[in-house]
Scaffold this active site. Structure first.
Site, PDB file in Angstrom:
ATOM      1  N   LYS A 129       0.762  -1.231   0.004  1.00 25.09           N
ATOM      2  CA  LYS A 129      -0.023   0.059   0.167  1.00 25.09           C
ATOM      3  C   LYS A 129       0.743   1.181  -0.026  1.00 25.09           C
ATOM      4  O   LYS A 129       0.459   2.154  -0.507  1.00 25.09           O
ATOM      5  CB  LYS A 129      -0.926  -0.151   1.148  1.00 25.09           C
ATOM      6  CG  LYS A 129      -2.017  -0.981   1.174  1.00 25.09           C
ATOM      7  CD  LYS A 129      -2.886  -0.901   2.486  1.00 25.09           C
ATOM      8  CE  LYS A 129      -4.130  -1.431   2.072  1.00 25.09           C
ATOM      9  NZ  LYS A 129      -5.282  -1.085   3.332  1.00 25.09           N
ATOM     10  N   ASP A 184     -10.161   3.211   1.633  1.00 24.15           N
ATOM     11  CA  ASP A 184     -10.328   2.720   3.075  1.00 24.15           C
ATOM     12  C   ASP A 184     -11.137   3.883   3.832  1.00 24.15           C
ATOM     13  O   ASP A 184     -12.096   3.706   4.503  1.00 24.15           O
ATOM     14  CB  ASP A 184      -9.163   2.549   3.892  1.00 24.15           C
ATOM     15  CG  ASP A 184      -8.861   0.989   3.781  1.00 24.15           C
ATOM     16  OD1 ASP A 184      -9.743   0.113   2.970  1.00 24.15           O
ATOM     17  OD2 ASP A 184      -7.483   0.830   3.856  1.00 24.15           O
TER      18      ASP A 184
HETATM   19  P1  NAP Z   1      -0.782  -1.788  10.425  1.00 29.61           P
HETATM   20  O1  NAP Z   1      -0.423  -0.534   9.633  1.00 29.61           O
HETATM   21  O2  NAP Z   1       0.131  -2.767  10.743  1.00 29.61           O
HETATM   22  O3  NAP Z   1      -1.165  -1.029  11.924  1.00 29.61           O
HETATM   23  C1  NAP Z   1      -1.428  -1.658  12.900  1.00 29.61           C
HETATM   24  C2  NAP Z   1      -1.818  -0.834  14.321  1.00 29.61           C
HETATM   25  O4  NAP Z   1      -1.847  -1.593  15.373  1.00 29.61           O
HETATM   26  C3  NAP Z   1      -0.835   0.022  14.653  1.00 29.61           C
HETATM   27  O5  NAP Z   1      -1.204   1.329  15.088  1.00 29.61           O
HETATM   28  C4  NAP Z   1       0.240  -0.941  15.906  1.00 29.61           C
HETATM   29  O6  NAP Z   1       0.801   0.132  16.764  1.00 29.61           O
HETATM   30  C5  NAP Z   1      -0.981  -1.277  16.451  1.00 29.61           C
HETATM   31  N1  NAP Z   1      -0.815  -2.534  17.105  1.00 29.61           N
HETATM   32  C6  NAP Z   1      -0.317  -3.711  16.695  1.00 29.61           C
HETATM   33  N2  NAP Z   1       0.205  -4.727  17.524  1.00 29.61           N
HETATM   34  C7  NAP Z   1      -0.259  -4.154  18.710  1.00 29.61           C
HETATM   35  C8  NAP Z   1      -0.398  -4.466  20.120  1.00 29.61           C
HETATM   36  N3  NAP Z   1      -0.025  -5.687  20.179  1.00 29.61           N
HETATM   37  N4  NAP Z   1      -0.972  -3.696  20.944  1.00 29.61           N
HETATM   38  C9  NAP Z   1      -1.464  -2.748  20.643  1.00 29.61           C
HETATM   39  N5  NAP Z   1      -1.375  -1.985  19.448  1.00 29.61           N
HETATM   40  C10 NAP Z   1      -0.847  -2.755  18.416  1.00 29.61           C
HETATM   41  O7  NAP Z   1      -1.944  -2.369   9.939  1.00 29.61           O
HETATM   42  P2  NAP Z   1      -3.518  -1.584   9.596  1.00 29.61           P
HETATM   43  O8  NAP Z   1      -3.284  -2.119   7.904  1.00 29.61           O
HETATM   44  O9  NAP Z   1      -3.666  -0.392   9.830  1.00 29.61           O
HETATM   45  O10 NAP Z   1      -4.688  -2.768   9.914  1.00 29.61           O
HETATM   46  C11 NAP Z   1      -5.105  -2.527  11.366  1.00 29.61           C
HETATM   47  C12 NAP Z   1      -6.299  -3.499  11.268  1.00 29.61           C
HETATM   48  O11 NAP Z   1      -7.327  -3.200  10.515  1.00 29.61           O
HETATM   49  C13 NAP Z   1      -6.059  -4.881  11.051  1.00 29.61           C
HETATM   50  O12 NAP Z   1      -6.823  -5.768  11.984  1.00 29.61           O
HETATM   51  C14 NAP Z   1      -6.909  -5.064   9.712  1.00 29.61           C
HETATM   52  O13 NAP Z   1      -7.217  -6.587   9.289  1.00 29.61           O
HETATM   53  C15 NAP Z   1      -7.773  -4.115   9.656  1.00 29.61           C
HETATM   54  N6  NAP Z   1      -8.535  -3.560   8.478  1.00 29.61           N
HETATM   55  C16 NAP Z   1      -9.864  -4.031   8.216  1.00 29.61           C
HETATM   56  C17 NAP Z   1     -10.319  -3.319   7.014  1.00 29.61           C
HETATM   57  C18 NAP Z   1     -11.524  -3.522   6.515  1.00 29.61           C
HETATM   58  O14 NAP Z   1     -12.027  -3.228   5.345  1.00 29.61           O
HETATM   59  N7  NAP Z   1     -12.449  -3.895   7.654  1.00 29.61           N
HETATM   60  C19 NAP Z   1      -9.291  -2.497   6.182  1.00 29.61           C
HETATM   61  C20 NAP Z   1      -7.987  -2.249   6.484  1.00 29.61           C
HETATM   62  C21 NAP Z   1      -7.478  -2.983   7.762  1.00 29.61           C
HETATM   63  P3  NAP Z   1       2.313  -0.043  16.934  1.00 29.61           P
HETATM   64  O15 NAP Z   1       2.863   1.344  16.498  1.00 29.61           O
HETATM   65  O16 NAP Z   1       2.293  -0.004  18.537  1.00 29.61           O
HETATM   66  O17 NAP Z   1       2.942  -1.212  16.352  1.00 29.61           O
END
Ligand code: NAP
Length: 285
Positions: A72, A108
């Site tokens: 992305k 998104d």
């Molecule tokens: P990402 O860019 O990897 O970001 C992950 C986020 O979660 C970061 O802020 C990270 O913070 C935090 N995090 C990770 N592990 C953690 C933990 N153990 N405790 C607390 N915070 C934690 O991922 P993303 O693309 O944003 O996706 C995030 C979620 O949204 C995923 O579950 C994904 O499946 C979902 N999603 C859903 C859709 C949909 O259409 N429904 C679309 C996109 C994403 P740190 O800086 O602390 O690592």
């Protein structure tokens, strides 16, 4: 797509892994229903392989494609033009090929908003609390700020938290004022902000697969009765975050509707048509 013809246009997903994606089924069903001469295929493109994949799709005149993990952000480098909201979020999940020019969008944010509005029609003046300021988190922030909502974001201490603070400084003053950023470790701030919020959003992976038993907020006493808890996760359908919120008297919503609407926004960009609504929950299961 009744039949593949000599004129069938190509749409694609570039991701790794790609094989479990729900997007091909969702898009091909909609294309078929509307009788549009496109086909949507998923390609497993490993990290580092995006340049060749994009050159190939451009050379073949593909109409557009989606990007998912891990491409992305990397896609930004190969665009000819970027939509302002995607530029603000800093990542692209949809590319439209307009006569050889590659234009990048992030659907998104719009997908999240459409899903949220089904549960919370008027967002103006509402206060939201977001867990996680990663890629999806930034889309949620951009969406809510565009709707005059106020927002508190909680992220663990570290580089991402610092980058979020820097990112906030780039926002127009009035939007920056509506955005507060806190370390997730600050329990007092979390308690206070939870007590003031109308909408809670989980944009962390806590609650899915390896983290099934986890939630970014564990104490149900923190949640306000009647507030909306929205988890971006859709597998499992009811995460621990949603279970805790529901037990506290919150309304709950999982990420399936956002998944559907971010696809519908991409579909509209490519084809100029609304994705048929049917039963969105059936389409993406
Ligand atoms: P990402 O860019 O990897 O970001 C992950 C986020 O979660 C970061 O802020 C990270 O913070 C935090 N995090 C990770 N592990 C953690 C933990 N153990 N405790 C607390 N915070 C934690 O991922 P993303 O693309 O944003 O996706 C995030 C979620 O949204 C995923 O579950 C994904 O499946 C979902 N999603 C859903 C859709 C949909 O259409 N429904 C679309 C996109 C994403 P740190 O800086 O602390 O690592």
């Amino acid at each position: 797509m009744e039949k593949i013809t000599g004129k069938t246009k190509l749409l694609a997903l570039l991701a790794s892994p790609a094989r479990h994606s729900l997007s091909p089924a969702l898009h091909n069903a909609a294309l078929q229903q509307l009788g549009l001469d496109y086909v949507y295929l998923a390609f497993d493109v490993p990290e580092g392989g995006l340049k060749e994949a994009v050159e190939g799709l451009r050379a073949l005149g593909a109409a557009g494609w989606n990007l998912s993990m891990p491409h992305k952000q990397a896609m930004l480098e190969y665009l000819d033009e970027i939509d302002p909201r995607a530029a603000l979020i800093g990542s692209v999940n949809t590319v439209v090929n307009r006569q050889g020019r590659l234009i990048g969008y992030n659907t998104d944010a719009a997908g999240f908003l459409r899903a949220l509005r089904e549960r919370e029609a008027d967002l103006s003046g509402k206060k939201a609390l977001l867990f996680g300021g990663g890629g999806a988190g930034l889309a949620v922030i951009a969406a809510l700020l565009s709707e005059n909502a106020a927002l508190s974001v909680f992220n663990r201490r570290g580089d991402r938290l610092e980058n979020l603070e820097k990112w906030r400084k780039k926002l127009p003053g009035e939007q920056a004022e509506r955005l507060c950023i806190f370390p997730l470790e600050e329990e007092k701030a979390l308690r206070e902000e939870m007590g003031r919020s109308d909408i809670y959003i989980n944009a962390t992976p806590l609650g899915m697969k390896a983290n099934l038993e986890k939630s970014p907020a564990e104490d149900s006493a923190l949640f306000r009765r009647g507030a909306l808890a929205f988890d971006l996760i859709y597998e499992p359908e009811k995460t621990r975050f949603l279970e805790i919120a529901e037990a506290a008297g919150c309304r709950i919503e999982n990420g399936k509707s956002m998944l559907f609407y971010q696809a519908a926004e991409a579909f509209l960009l490519w084809t100029g048509k609304d994705m048929p609504q049917r039963r969105k929950t059936e389409d993406v299961s």
